[in-house]
Scaffold this active site. Structure first.
Site, short mmCIF file in Angstrom:
data_model
loop_
_atom_site.label_atom_id
_atom_site.label_comp_id
_atom_site.label_asym_id
_atom_site.label_seq_id
_atom_site.Cartn_x
_atom_site.Cartn_y
_atom_site.Cartn_z
N ASP A 5 21.35 21.05 3.73
CA ASP A 5 22.35 21.99 4.25
C ASP A 5 22.04 22.41 5.69
OD1 ASP A 5 24.57 23.60 4.19
OD2 ASP A 5 23.62 25.23 3.08
N HIS A 20 25.81 16.04 11.40
CA HIS A 20 25.68 15.10 10.27
C HIS A 20 24.92 13.84 10.70
CE1 HIS A 20 28.11 17.69 7.88
NE2 HIS A 20 29.23 17.46 8.51
N LEU A 54 10.02 3.72 -4.79
CA LEU A 54 10.82 4.96 -4.81
C LEU A 54 12.25 4.67 -5.28
CD1 LEU A 54 11.18 8.01 -3.75
CD2 LEU A 54 12.16 6.94 -1.71
C1 FPP Z 1 25.70 20.19 4.56
O1 FPP Z 1 25.81 20.67 5.87
C2 FPP Z 1 25.62 18.73 4.55
C3 FPP Z 1 26.60 17.91 4.09
C4 FPP Z 1 27.86 18.41 3.53
C5 FPP Z 1 26.47 16.45 4.13
C6 FPP Z 1 25.08 15.90 4.09
C7 FPP Z 1 25.17 14.52 4.58
C8 FPP Z 1 24.30 13.87 5.38
C9 FPP Z 1 23.00 14.42 5.81
C10 FPP Z 1 24.64 12.53 5.90
C11 FPP Z 1 25.29 11.53 4.99
C12 FPP Z 1 24.44 11.08 3.86
C13 FPP Z 1 23.98 9.82 3.66
C14 FPP Z 1 23.35 9.45 2.34
C15 FPP Z 1 24.09 8.80 4.67
P1 FPP Z 1 27.06 21.56 6.26
O2 FPP Z 1 28.05 20.69 6.95
O3 FPP Z 1 27.60 22.26 5.05
O4 FPP Z 1 26.40 22.57 7.23
P2 FPP Z 1 26.84 24.08 7.52
O5 FPP Z 1 26.70 24.81 6.20
O6 FPP Z 1 25.87 24.51 8.54
O7 FPP Z 1 28.26 24.02 8.00
#
Ligand code: FPP
Length: 259
Positions: A28, A45, A139
């Site tokens: 997050d 991201h 893994l």
């Molecule tokens: C939360 O941050 C994160 C996500 C919704 C996506 C997580 C995805 C990745 C790290 C990349 C894609 C994954 C792979 C397997 C390639 P947020 O956007 O909710 O952050 P915020 O709460 O600060 O807005």
């Protein structure tokens, strides 16, 4: 993986007893990381994928058997279409670019979450990642995609109901084990440690069933900044926790056995 070529990873550095067998990550804070730098959310991201890549390498080094990552929740479809597209593109790129390193490092990829209603292209990609790494024995990287724990539990309940209606299962045979066997994680151990970055302290529909006895750790860094050192500190913290599974604390257990 994509940025650094193939890594030669040696034997796990932590004693087997200290390492959690299964670590699950709620990655997050990508959006806030980007906003704090005046960058578009996409950049958060993108940097999040870099952090994931490093974390997979560290998990191998630390001797973790299963690493589950919450990459896209069922609720994430409600984000603006451009952000959904950018997350799908990153997943696509991760599988395309990083599969070779995952293979070389003996990583097996598994995907949890609903495959219903997924575009054929993305469904095919997930299947390819699973099938091409199915024989690997190192893994297991579990990618939670289009995942929601309540939806997963509801699907298990539906499967049980269908078997009961078909006369293959008696209602009195439905116990916790019967439900667990019908979850996406049926043949995996429950997570020992769930880490959520960005300081938020909730599970957000992630592995609600499997988290029953997991140690929870909420770390204040945003996901793109999550480093090998943060991961190692999390594992050290886990090693200090006294897991009781509803039983006695270790010290009380020892006293009881001695008496
Ligand atoms: C939360 O941050 C994160 C996500 C919704 C996506 C997580 C995805 C990745 C790290 C990349 C894609 C994954 C792979 C397997 C390639 P947020 O956007 O909710 O952050 P915020 O709460 O600060 O807005």
């Amino acid at each position: 993986m994509g940025d650094g070529g193939i890594l030669e990873l040696g034997a796990p550095v932590l004693a087997p007893r200290a390492a959690p067998r299964h670590v699950a990550l709620i990655m997050d804070g990508n959006g806030r990381w980007a906003a704090a730098r005046g960058l578009p959310r996409f950049e958060g991201h993108r940097r999040g994928v870099d952090a994931l890549r490093k974390t997979v390498r560290a998990a191998i080094e630390f001797g973790v058997d299963y690493l589950t990552v919450y990459s896209f929740s069922v609720e994430n479809w409600s984000r603006p279409p451009e952000e959904v597209q950018s997350l799908l593109a990153l997943l696509h790129r991760f599988i395309r670019n990083d599969l070779a390193e995952l293979q070389a490092n003996n990583v097996r990829v598994r995907v949890i979450g609903s495959r219903e209603d997924l575009a054929a292209e993305i469904a095919g990609l997930l299947l390819e990642a699973e099938q091409s790494t199915a024989a690997n024995t190192g893994l297991t990287l579990v990618v939670a995609f289009n995942y929601g724990a309540r939806q997963e539990i509801a699907a298990a309940a539906r499967a049980l109901a269908e078997e009961a209606v078909a006369g293959r299962l008696r209602p009195q045979d439905i116990d916790a084990e019967a439900i667990a066997r019908r979850l996406d994680t049926a043949d995996m151990p429950d997570p020992d440690l769930i880490i959520r970055t960005s300081g938020e302290q909730r599970l957000s529909n992630f592995m609600l069933w499997q988290a029953a006895y997991a140690e929870l750790l909420f770390v204040p860094v945003h996901w793109p900044d999550f480093s090998r050192a943060d991961f190692e500190a999390a594992i050290d913290e886990y090693a200090q926790r006294d897991r009781r599974f509803g039983g006695l604390a270790t010290a009380d257990r020892r006293a009881k056995t001695a008496s």
